[in-house]
Design a protein around this motif. Structure first.
Motif, PDB file in Angstrom:
ATOM      1  N   SER A 148      40.201  29.068  34.620  1.00 36.27           N
ATOM      2  CA  SER A 148      39.408  27.844  34.517  1.00 36.27           C
ATOM      3  C   SER A 148      40.328  26.632  34.452  1.00 36.27           C
ATOM      4  O   SER A 148      41.514  26.743  34.196  1.00 36.27           O
ATOM      5  CB  SER A 148      38.506  27.895  33.288  1.00 36.27           C
TER       6      SER A 148
ATOM      7  N   ILE B 269      41.739  28.318  30.262  1.00 31.81           N
ATOM      8  CA  ILE B 269      41.260  29.600  29.760  1.00 31.81           C
ATOM      9  C   ILE B 269      41.277  30.612  30.904  1.00 31.81           C
ATOM     10  O   ILE B 269      40.732  30.363  31.971  1.00 31.81           O
ATOM     11  CB  ILE B 269      39.842  29.482  29.172  1.00 31.81           C
TER      12      ILE B 269
ATOM     13  N   VAL C 276      39.874  34.101  32.041  1.00 32.48           N
ATOM     14  CA  VAL C 276      38.771  35.009  31.740  1.00 32.48           C
ATOM     15  C   VAL C 276      39.042  36.322  32.457  1.00 32.48           C
ATOM     16  O   VAL C 276      39.154  36.358  33.679  1.00 32.48           O
ATOM     17  CB  VAL C 276      37.412  34.424  32.185  1.00 32.48           C
TER      18      VAL C 276
ATOM     19  N   GLN D 295      37.617  40.021  33.138  1.00 31.12           N
ATOM     20  CA  GLN D 295      36.398  40.818  33.104  1.00 31.12           C
ATOM     21  C   GLN D 295      36.761  42.296  33.118  1.00 31.12           C
ATOM     22  O   GLN D 295      37.413  42.769  34.037  1.00 31.12           O
ATOM     23  CB  GLN D 295      35.505  40.483  34.298  1.00 31.12           C
TER      24      GLN D 295
ATOM     25  N   ARG E 244      34.101  40.918  28.344  1.00 34.62           N
ATOM     26  CA  ARG E 244      34.802  39.775  28.908  1.00 34.62           C
ATOM     27  C   ARG E 244      35.770  39.225  27.861  1.00 34.62           C
ATOM     28  O   ARG E 244      35.381  38.942  26.742  1.00 34.62           O
ATOM     29  CB  ARG E 244      33.811  38.701  29.303  1.00 34.62           C
TER      30      ARG E 244
ATOM     31  N   CYS F  87      38.412  36.184  26.871  1.00 31.96           N
ATOM     32  CA  CYS F  87      38.803  34.813  27.157  1.00 31.96           C
ATOM     33  C   CYS F  87      40.144  34.554  26.482  1.00 31.96           C
ATOM     34  O   CYS F  87      40.238  34.571  25.260  1.00 31.96           O
ATOM     35  CB  CYS F  87      37.752  33.839  26.651  1.00 31.96           C
TER      36      CYS F  87
END
Length: 81
Positions: free
Chosen positions: A46, A50, A52, A54, A59, A61
């Motif tokens: 992001s 951050i 992320v 999966q 999930r 972060c």
């Protein structure tokens, strides 16, 4: 006594014990959890710093202090897969 113990635990969990990301050859440790690289389904980066990750049912972060660290983590994970 109970109030002192609860305040110590709060201090320990929130301030002293911060989640750390330790990368190994086969996987990584994050917040005390072993994650094999093969379990990673997808990754997103992001704009606000951050990463992320999966997994199958979860999930993660990962927030970092310096954006340069985030790019190094991302590239290391790409190379490991």
């Amino acid at each position: 006594m109970l109030l002192m113990v609860l305040s110590f635990l709060t201090l320990w969990l929130c301030w002293v014990r911060r989640p750390a990301l330790l990368m190994k050859a086969e996987g990584l440790f994050y917040a005390g959890i072993w994650i094999d690289y093969r379990r990673i389904q997808s990754m997103r980066l992001s704009e606000d710093g951050i990463l992320v990750i999966q997994l199958e049912q979860r999930r993660l972060c990962v927030a970092v202090r310096h954006l340069d660290d985030l790019e190094r983590i991302y590239h290391t994970l790409i190379e490991a897969r």
